[in-house]
Design an enzyme around this catalytic site. Structure first.
Site, PDB file in Angstrom:
ATOM      1  N   ASP A 141      17.191  68.352  32.328  1.00 25.05           N
ATOM      2  CA  ASP A 141      17.905  68.614  33.581  1.00 25.05           C
ATOM      3  C   ASP A 141      19.398  68.552  33.254  1.00 25.05           C
ATOM      4  O   ASP A 141      19.936  67.478  32.992  1.00 25.05           O
ATOM      5  CB  ASP A 141      17.511  67.544  34.611  1.00 25.05           C
ATOM      6  CG  ASP A 141      18.301  67.656  35.914  1.00 25.05           C
ATOM      7  OD1 ASP A 141      19.155  68.562  36.031  1.00 25.05           O
ATOM      8  OD2 ASP A 141      18.059  66.818  36.811  1.00 25.05           O
ATOM      9  N   LYS A 178      27.307  72.878  40.689  1.00 22.03           N
ATOM     10  CA  LYS A 178      28.362  72.112  40.022  1.00 22.03           C
ATOM     11  C   LYS A 178      29.237  73.078  39.210  1.00 22.03           C
ATOM     12  O   LYS A 178      30.288  73.463  39.657  1.00 22.03           O
ATOM     13  CB  LYS A 178      27.775  71.029  39.110  1.00 22.03           C
ATOM     14  CG  LYS A 178      27.489  69.733  39.835  1.00 22.03           C
ATOM     15  CD  LYS A 178      26.165  69.664  40.413  1.00 22.03           C
ATOM     16  CE  LYS A 178      25.663  68.277  40.564  1.00 22.03           C
ATOM     17  NZ  LYS A 178      25.181  67.930  41.868  1.00 22.03           N
ATOM     18  N   TRP A 203      18.077  60.768  39.405  1.00 18.73           N
ATOM     19  CA  TRP A 203      17.475  62.106  39.270  1.00 18.73           C
ATOM     20  C   TRP A 203      16.314  62.094  38.295  1.00 18.73           C
ATOM     21  O   TRP A 203      15.307  62.771  38.513  1.00 18.73           O
ATOM     22  CB  TRP A 203      18.538  63.144  38.889  1.00 18.73           C
ATOM     23  CG  TRP A 203      19.605  63.218  39.937  1.00 18.73           C
ATOM     24  CD1 TRP A 203      20.908  62.856  39.799  1.00 18.73           C
ATOM     25  CD2 TRP A 203      19.454  63.626  41.312  1.00 18.73           C
ATOM     26  NE1 TRP A 203      21.577  63.014  40.988  1.00 18.73           N
ATOM     27  CE2 TRP A 203      20.703  63.488  41.929  1.00 18.73           C
ATOM     28  CE3 TRP A 203      18.377  64.082  42.070  1.00 18.73           C
ATOM     29  CZ2 TRP A 203      20.922  63.797  43.275  1.00 18.73           C
ATOM     30  CZ3 TRP A 203      18.573  64.394  43.407  1.00 18.73           C
ATOM     31  CH2 TRP A 203      19.845  64.247  43.989  1.00 18.73           C
TER      32      TRP A 203
HETATM   33  C1  LIG Z   1      21.444  65.668  37.522  1.00 23.14           C
HETATM   34  C2  LIG Z   1      20.920  66.183  38.820  1.00 23.14           C
HETATM   35  N1  LIG Z   1      19.636  66.577  38.909  1.00 23.14           N
HETATM   36  C3  LIG Z   1      19.111  67.049  40.050  1.00 23.14           C
HETATM   37  C4  LIG Z   1      19.858  67.138  41.208  1.00 23.14           C
HETATM   38  C5  LIG Z   1      19.240  67.663  42.467  1.00 23.14           C
HETATM   39  O1  LIG Z   1      19.644  68.946  42.645  1.00 23.14           O
HETATM   40  P1  LIG Z   1      19.265  69.815  43.943  1.00 23.14           P
HETATM   41  O2  LIG Z   1      20.008  69.215  45.081  1.00 23.14           O
HETATM   42  O3  LIG Z   1      19.716  71.180  43.559  1.00 23.14           O
HETATM   43  O4  LIG Z   1      17.793  69.730  44.118  1.00 23.14           O
HETATM   44  C6  LIG Z   1      21.211  66.742  41.166  1.00 23.14           C
HETATM   45  C7  LIG Z   1      22.045  66.836  42.382  1.00 23.14           C
HETATM   46  O5  LIG Z   1      23.165  66.416  42.432  1.00 23.14           O
HETATM   47  C8  LIG Z   1      21.735  66.259  39.949  1.00 23.14           C
HETATM   48  O6  LIG Z   1      23.029  65.862  39.876  1.00 23.14           O
END
Ligand SMILES: Cc1ncc(COP(=O)(O)O)c(C=O)c1O
Length: 354
Positions: A167, A191, A100
Site C-alpha cells: 500500500d 495524495k 491502515w
Molecule cells: C496509507 C493509506 N492507506 C489507505 C488509505 C485509505 O485510503 P482510501 O480513503 O482511499 O480508502 C489511506 C488514507 O489516507 C492511507 O493513507
C-alpha cells in the site's frame, strides 16, 4: 493568496494542474464540451486513460516488465479486500505498521489465515519493526510503505520469495525505489496524484489466476486488465487530473527530481523539530517519513499561541490525527519548499517569544 496547505489528504496539488483541470471542466480539448459530460468511450477520454496508465508505468520504471496499471474505484480501502480476494488461497503475511495496515489485515482475515509477522502497536506505531520472518509458504507479504497517520516510512523492503504487495497510498511517486521488487502496488489518488475517486493499482500479471474461489467481476483484477480499466464507467475527472499530475512530475524530471525536493523540505522541518526545545518529534528518527512529519509541543500550554501563529501565517491542515495528537505536517510532492520555510519560521518565532 493561497494557503500553505499541509493537509494529509486530500491535499495540495500542483497549481498548473488545477488550472488545466478547471479549464477542461468548461471546454475539454477544444471540443466545446466538458470533460465530465462526454462518453468515457470517446477517443479523447480513452486517450486520457491510456496516457495516465503509461505515465504511471514509465515514472515507476515498470514499462515492458509484465505489469499492468489500472485506475479503479473504491479507494485504497477496497484494495484491502481485493488483494486478498485475488491472491489469498490459504495464508498471507502482513506487517502491521499502523491504522491502515491494521485495516488491511482485518479485511484479509475474511479470506484466510493471516500471519502478522511483526507489529509496532506496542509503541503507538512510532517505529517500523525490522527483524521478522516471512513464512515461505505464504501466498504473499503485505506492507504499508508510508504510515500517513504516524509519520513513519519503510526505508527498505524485505527480500522474500513470496509476492510482495504494498500500500503506497501516501508516498507513491515521492521517492526512488526499485519498484520491480513489488508484485502489486496500490495507492488512492488523493495524495501525490489527484482528487479522491480513483485508485492506482500496478499489478504483475503473472501473480493472478492462482486462487480457487470465484471472484465477482468488479473485484477481479483480470476483468479490469481485459477491459483497460473501462469495465464500468471510470471516474474520468479523477483520472484526468491524475494524468495531468503525472505529466507535471515527468516534466519536472520524474521521481528522482521530486525526491530531492522532498528531502530538502523534510530535512528543513525535521532539523527545526530537533533543535527547537519547544518541540519533539513523534516517530523514531530512523523511520521518519518525508511525506508526513508528526510532532508535538513539549509544553501544551503553548498550544493556543502556536495555533494562532501558524493560522496567522496562512498555514492550513497542521493538526495531528486524533490517534497521535499534536501536529502533522504533510509535505506531498506539490507542496512548495516555501511553505515549509514559513512553518519553520513560525516555530522559531514561537521559541523567541516563549
Ligand atoms: C496509507 C493509506 N492507506 C489507505 C488509505 C485509505 O485510503 P482510501 O480513503 O482511499 O480508502 C489511506 C488514507 O489516507 C492511507 O493513507
Amino acid at each position: 493568496m493561497k494557503k500553505h496547505n499541509f493537509s494529509a489528504g486530500p491535499c495540495i496539488l500542483p497549481q498548473e494542474v488545477m488550472k488545466k483541470a478547471s479549464e477542461a471542466i468548461i471546454n475539454f480539448n477544444g471540443l466545446d464540451l466538458s470533460l465530465i459530460e462526454i462518453s468515457h468511450r470517446s477517443k479523447d477520454i480513452v486517450d486520457v486513460m491510456e496516457n495516465a496508465k503509461s505515465l504511471a508505468l514509465e515514472l515507476l520504471g515498470l514499462e515492458g516488465k509484465g505489469y499492468q496499471a489500472l485506475f479503479l474505484q473504491g479507494g485504497a480501502s477496497t484494495q484491502f479486500l481485493t488483494v486478498a480476494y485475488n491472491l489469498l488461497n490459504k495464508k498471507a503475511a502482513y506487517l502491521n505498521t499502523g491504522t491502515w495496515s491494521d485495516k488491511a489485515i482485518k479485511e484479509a482475515k475474511l479470506f484466510g489465515e493471516i500471519v502478522e509477522v511483526a507489529s509496532s502497536k506496542d509503541s503507538n506505531f512510532n517505529y517500523i519493526p525490522k527483524n521478522y520472518n516471512i513464512p515461505g509458504d505464504a501466498d504473499y507479504f503485505h506492507c504499508t510503505s508510508n504510515n500517513t497517520i504516524f509519520g513513519t516510512s519503510m526505508k527498505s523492503f524485505p527480500s522474500t520469495n513470496v509476492p510482495l504487495i504494498c500500500d503506497m497510498s501516501s508516498d507513491i511517486f515521492s521517492r526512488v525505489l526499485d519498484f520491480s521488487k513489488f508484485d502489486l502496488i496500490y495507492a488512492g489518488a488523493q495524495k501525490n496524484m489527484g482528487p479522491a475517486g480513483t485508485t492506482l493499482v500496478i499489478v504483475k500479471e503473472d501473480i493472478l489466476g492462482k486462487v480457487e474461489r470465484a471472484i465477482p467481476s468488479m473485484l477481479d483484477y483480470k476483468t479490469h486488465i481485459s477491459k483497460d480499466s473501462m469495465f464500468n464507467t471510470p471516474p474520468v475527472f479523477a483520472i484526468y487530473v491524475s494524468m495531468l499530475t503525472l505529466e507535471w512530475l515527468k516534466n519536472l524530471g520524474g521521481i528522482e527530481a521530486i525526491e530531492e525536493v522532498n528531502q530538502k523540505k523534510a530535512g528543513l522541518l525535521y532539523s527545526e523539530i530537533d533543535i527547537n526545545p519547544l518541540f519533539k518529534g513523534f516517530a523514531n528518527i530512523e523511520d521518519r517519513s518525508n511525506m508526513n512529519a508528526t510532532f508535538n509541543l513539549v509544553n501544551d500550554e503553548l498550544k493556543e499561541t502556536f495555533d494562532e501563529m501558524w493560522k496567522e501565517a496562512g498555514i492550513s491542515g497542521l493538526n495531528g490525527h486524533r490517534s497521535v495528537g499534536g501536529y502533522r505536517a504533510s509535505m506531498y510532492n506539490a507542496l512548495p519548499l516555501e511553505s515549509v520555510e514559513v512553518l519553520v519560521d513560525v516555530m522559531s518565532d514561537l521559541e523567541r517569544k516563549a
